[in-house]
Design a protein around this motif. Structure first.
Motif, PDB file in Angstrom:
ATOM      1  N   CYS A 398      12.053  40.147  81.400  1.00 19.10           N
ATOM      2  CA  CYS A 398      11.226  41.346  81.564  1.00 19.10           C
ATOM      3  C   CYS A 398      12.063  42.614  81.463  1.00 19.10           C
ATOM      4  O   CYS A 398      11.651  43.609  80.849  1.00 19.10           O
ATOM      5  CB  CYS A 398      10.491  41.290  82.898  1.00 19.10           C
ATOM      6  SG  CYS A 398       9.211  40.008  82.982  1.00 19.10           S
ATOM      7  N   TYR A 399      13.223  42.570  82.073  1.00 20.87           N
ATOM      8  CA  TYR A 399      14.138  43.713  82.008  1.00 20.87           C
ATOM      9  C   TYR A 399      14.491  44.028  80.557  1.00 20.87           C
ATOM     10  O   TYR A 399      14.437  45.195  80.128  1.00 20.87           O
ATOM     11  CB  TYR A 399      15.400  43.383  82.813  1.00 20.87           C
ATOM     12  CG  TYR A 399      16.477  44.448  82.760  1.00 20.87           C
ATOM     13  CD1 TYR A 399      16.572  45.416  83.736  1.00 20.87           C
ATOM     14  CD2 TYR A 399      17.429  44.437  81.730  1.00 20.87           C
ATOM     15  CE1 TYR A 399      17.566  46.385  83.697  1.00 20.87           C
ATOM     16  CE2 TYR A 399      18.426  45.404  81.674  1.00 20.87           C
ATOM     17  CZ  TYR A 399      18.493  46.372  82.664  1.00 20.87           C
ATOM     18  OH  TYR A 399      19.471  47.314  82.613  1.00 20.87           O
ATOM     19  N   GLU A 400      14.847  43.016  79.815  1.00 16.95           N
ATOM     20  CA  GLU A 400      15.263  43.214  78.426  1.00 16.95           C
ATOM     21  C   GLU A 400      14.104  43.665  77.540  1.00 16.95           C
ATOM     22  O   GLU A 400      14.294  44.457  76.615  1.00 16.95           O
ATOM     23  CB  GLU A 400      15.884  41.931  77.888  1.00 16.95           C
ATOM     24  CG  GLU A 400      17.302  41.693  78.373  1.00 16.95           C
ATOM     25  CD  GLU A 400      18.256  42.768  77.890  1.00 16.95           C
ATOM     26  OE1 GLU A 400      18.611  42.759  76.702  1.00 16.95           O
ATOM     27  OE2 GLU A 400      18.620  43.644  78.693  1.00 16.95           O
ATOM     28  N   ILE A 401      12.903  43.203  77.840  1.00 13.91           N
ATOM     29  CA  ILE A 401      11.738  43.639  77.053  1.00 13.91           C
ATOM     30  C   ILE A 401      11.531  45.138  77.220  1.00 13.91           C
ATOM     31  O   ILE A 401      11.302  45.868  76.239  1.00 13.91           O
ATOM     32  CB  ILE A 401      10.469  42.866  77.480  1.00 13.91           C
ATOM     33  CG1 ILE A 401      10.559  41.420  76.989  1.00 13.91           C
ATOM     34  CG2 ILE A 401       9.203  43.539  76.928  1.00 13.91           C
ATOM     35  CD1 ILE A 401       9.466  40.513  77.523  1.00 13.91           C
ATOM     36  N   ILE A 402      11.631  45.627  78.441  1.00 19.24           N
ATOM     37  CA  ILE A 402      11.468  47.060  78.683  1.00 19.24           C
ATOM     38  C   ILE A 402      12.616  47.830  78.042  1.00 19.24           C
ATOM     39  O   ILE A 402      12.411  48.845  77.362  1.00 19.24           O
ATOM     40  CB  ILE A 402      11.408  47.354  80.195  1.00 19.24           C
ATOM     41  CG1 ILE A 402      10.238  46.615  80.842  1.00 19.24           C
ATOM     42  CG2 ILE A 402      11.284  48.860  80.441  1.00 19.24           C
ATOM     43  CD1 ILE A 402      10.251  46.646  82.361  1.00 19.24           C
ATOM     44  N   ARG A 403      13.830  47.363  78.237  1.00 19.63           N
ATOM     45  CA  ARG A 403      15.005  48.082  77.744  1.00 19.63           C
ATOM     46  C   ARG A 403      15.000  48.222  76.224  1.00 19.63           C
ATOM     47  O   ARG A 403      15.392  49.267  75.680  1.00 19.63           O
ATOM     48  CB  ARG A 403      16.277  47.363  78.202  1.00 19.63           C
ATOM     49  CG  ARG A 403      17.563  48.141  77.925  1.00 19.63           C
ATOM     50  CD  ARG A 403      18.792  47.378  78.370  1.00 19.63           C
ATOM     51  NE  ARG A 403      19.060  46.236  77.511  1.00 19.63           N
ATOM     52  CZ  ARG A 403      19.726  46.308  76.363  1.00 19.63           C
ATOM     53  NH1 ARG A 403      20.189  47.475  75.928  1.00 19.63           N
ATOM     54  NH2 ARG A 403      19.936  45.231  75.626  1.00 19.63           N
ATOM     55  N   ARG A 404      14.572  47.182  75.525  1.00 16.47           N
ATOM     56  CA  ARG A 404      14.632  47.182  74.061  1.00 16.47           C
ATOM     57  C   ARG A 404      13.382  47.762  73.413  1.00 16.47           C
ATOM     58  O   ARG A 404      13.331  47.904  72.189  1.00 16.47           O
ATOM     59  CB  ARG A 404      14.842  45.756  73.557  1.00 16.47           C
ATOM     60  CG  ARG A 404      16.179  45.161  73.983  1.00 16.47           C
ATOM     61  CD  ARG A 404      16.370  43.774  73.400  1.00 16.47           C
ATOM     62  NE  ARG A 404      17.605  43.152  73.861  1.00 16.47           N
ATOM     63  CZ  ARG A 404      18.026  41.965  73.459  1.00 16.47           C
ATOM     64  NH1 ARG A 404      17.318  41.265  72.577  1.00 16.47           N
ATOM     65  NH2 ARG A 404      19.157  41.470  73.927  1.00 16.47           N
ATOM     66  N   SER A 405      12.397  48.112  74.239  1.00 21.28           N
ATOM     67  CA  SER A 405      11.166  48.686  73.688  1.00 21.28           C
ATOM     68  C   SER A 405      11.344  50.175  73.421  1.00 21.28           C
ATOM     69  O   SER A 405      12.338  50.794  73.817  1.00 21.28           O
ATOM     70  CB  SER A 405       9.997  48.459  74.648  1.00 21.28           C
ATOM     71  OG  SER A 405       9.729  47.074  74.785  1.00 21.28           O
ATOM     72  N   GLU A 406      10.358  50.758  72.772  1.00 18.23           N
ATOM     73  CA  GLU A 406      10.365  52.187  72.485  1.00 18.23           C
ATOM     74  C   GLU A 406       9.978  52.930  73.760  1.00 18.23           C
ATOM     75  O   GLU A 406       8.838  52.833  74.229  1.00 18.23           O
ATOM     76  CB  GLU A 406       9.360  52.495  71.376  1.00 18.23           C
ATOM     77  CG  GLU A 406       9.350  53.928  70.942  1.00 18.23           C
ATOM     78  CD  GLU A 406      10.359  54.230  69.850  1.00 18.23           C
ATOM     79  OE1 GLU A 406      10.721  55.399  69.745  1.00 18.23           O
ATOM     80  OE2 GLU A 406      10.768  53.307  69.125  1.00 18.23           O
ATOM     81  N   LEU A 407      10.923  53.653  74.347  1.00 19.16           N
ATOM     82  CA  LEU A 407      10.636  54.382  75.587  1.00 19.16           C
ATOM     83  C   LEU A 407       9.980  55.721  75.264  1.00 19.16           C
ATOM     84  O   LEU A 407      10.373  56.406  74.314  1.00 19.16           O
ATOM     85  CB  LEU A 407      11.933  54.611  76.372  1.00 19.16           C
ATOM     86  CG  LEU A 407      12.690  53.345  76.812  1.00 19.16           C
ATOM     87  CD1 LEU A 407      13.950  53.716  77.585  1.00 19.16           C
ATOM     88  CD2 LEU A 407      11.800  52.439  77.648  1.00 19.16           C
TER      89      LEU A 407
END
Length: 502
Positions: A398-407
């Motif tokens: 979950c952490y990596e999904i948020i981090r690698r997404s378009e913020l």
């Protein structure tokens, strides 16, 4: 002068004992440079002594390089007498810790030359470099040690005739027989106490309320000798609520508010929530499972403006409950009930149900796309992201999904928090302090996740999360409070922050 107000005597003693522990730790005493502490007798310090003994027995505190000086002693009362202060200290404290006997200093009320004994005591204090911390109690009449009304504010260790009120008060220790109470004592002077680098005085109970009032709201005088502490640069009064009953409401509010913004050493807490969050900021809390939010920040959730908060469950937790006990997935309903305890409504909740969780936990572009679209449409100013790793690595995914997404462009800060599996150690830059009521609501919210009680599905520890979190959240620098810790970073730092959870 610092004033610490605790709800009751037990919490007062916990605070004082922990403060002494931290002071000794910070001092790092050695045989050649010991920590020198002045100690009182009577009922006031008993709870503190019990807690210090507990610290010693638990291996948290050593007294090998601690030197003590007691405040006073009765004249012509043998050391072996059960009401002598020598007997009191060894029976209630020294016999239960590892302090070398030669490090203990007490006035001898049976000395042949009492004046010489007092001079010797002053010289010994000077020889060891003075007293670092003087711990004291206060009499009903506002006196420190046996420095009763009329004592010189610059007095030294001396012989003191006890007043009638003190004899009556102390007769409770002599089977209520006033005639058995010694009428003279040896006592350190007010000047001796004021020479200490720091003075900490315990004031507890309704019967000490007037003494506290005189100390905080009165003028300096030698009728209420405790008022001399107003002139000490490093004095601390630690009191309980019953003892504040004579104080003005404004006085209590003033010192209570200061407590909320300082730690145990009196240093400002610049890490409170308002340092980062403005009143109109939108907040999204990402929770890997349907209980990580209340475990990690159930107290902080109560402090936030609920109209600005959205709690997002990234998975439905369907892989983490006992299928033999439940014929359905109970975790969504448990999450709703838990947040209801904290004052949130269904409108504050969204179940994202990222597909990786049902795809053998293999993350694909679909997961990143869903997250990017979510951030774009909700446009939060703050996101809370779980940064510890559970046994099945769902938190990491979950952490990596948020981090690698378009913020999203509006994002100011990323708040990294730990659920049940990690600790920050020295990486914290924001702490949310919780009082007893707030923390109890958090515990109740965790208890709403009944399918996780105990969480035995994927690991061997049978201790429920709500039990684990008590010690995890107990405040280190603010005894009697609990805390939730965060690492607050900007989004560029978050994007580059690859975490090794192995």
């Amino acid at each position: 002068m610092r004033v610490i107000i605790k709800d009751n005597y037990d919490l007062l003693c916990e605070w004082v004992a922990f403060y002494i522990l931290k002071r000794i730790e910070a001092f790092k005493p050695t045989k050649d440079n010991p920590f020198v502490i002045g100690l009182p007798t009577g009922s006031s310090p008993l709870g503190v002594y019990r807690k210090l003994i507990e610290y010693y027995k638990n291996g948290r505190l050593s007294f090998v390089n601690v030197v003590t000086f007691n405040m006073d002693e009765y004249v012509n009362l043998p050391k072996e007498h059960p009401e002598s202060y020598h007997y009191f200290m060894w029976n209630n404290f020294f016999n239960h810790i590892n302090i070398p006997p030669e490090n203990v200093n007490m006035l001898d009320g049976c000395a042949k030359d009492l004046v010489e004994e007092c001079d010797r005591y002053e010289a010994k204090i000077k020889k060891v470099g003075g007293i670092e911390l003087f711990l004291g109690g206060v009499g009903v009449g506002g006196h420190l040690a046996f420095n009763e009304a009329g004592s010189s504010l610059s007095s030294r260790t001396r012989i003191k005739t006890l007043c009638k009120e003190t004899i009556i008060s102390n007769s409770r220790f002599f089977e209520n027989d006033e005639l058995s109470v010694p009428t003279t004592a040896l006592t350190v002077g007010l000047g001796t106490i004021m020479d200490a680098n720091e003075v900490l005085v315990i004031i507890s109970g309704f019967h000490k309320a007037l003494a506290l009032k005189k100390c905080l709201e009165g003028n300096i005088n030698n009728t209420w000798t405790i008022t001399v502490l107003q002139q000490h640069q490093n004095s601390i009064i630690v009191c309980d609520k019953p003892s504040t009953k004579e104080l003005k409401v404004k006085t209590v509010e003033y010192f209570s508010n200061l407590q909320k913004t300082t730690n145990i050493f009196g240093q400002p807490n610049h890490n409170y929530l308002s340092r980062f969050i403005n009143s109109n900021d939108r907040i999204v809390v990402f929770s890997p499972h349907p209980d990580d939010d209340v475990i990690g920040l159930g107290g902080t959730l109560q402090k936030l403006d609920k109209s600005k908060v959205l709690i997002v469950y990234m998975t439905d937790g369907s892989a983490a409950f006992d299928k033999k006990e439940y014929s359905y997935n109970p975790r969504k309903q448990e999450a709703i009930l838990a947040l209801k305890v904290l004052g949130y409504k269904k409108s504050n909740i969204q179940f994202l149900d990222l597909p990786f969780y049902r795809n053998n936990k293999i993350v694909t572009e679909t997961d990143y796309s869903m997250m990017s679209k979510f951030l774009e449409s909700n446009d939060p100013h703050h996101i809370f992201v779980c940064a510890d790793s559970d046994p099945n690595k769902t938190h990491l995914k979950c952490y990596e999904i948020i981090r690698r997404s378009e913020l999203n462009d509006s994002l100011k800060y990323v708040w990294l928090y730990n659920s049940a599996w990690g600790d920050w150690n020295d990486k914290v830059n924001c702490i949310s302090y919780l009082d007893e009521a707030c923390f109890n609501r958090k515990i109740l919210a965790i208890m709403m996740h009944d399918s996780q009680d105990p969480p035995v599905v994927f690991y061997d520890d049978n201790q429920p999360f709500y039990d684990q979190i008590v010690e995890k959240n107990r405040s280190i620098l603010n005894p009697g409070f609990y805390e939730e810790q965060f690492r607050v970073i900007i989004k560029d730092e978050f994007k580059s922050r690859v975490v090794d959870f192995e």
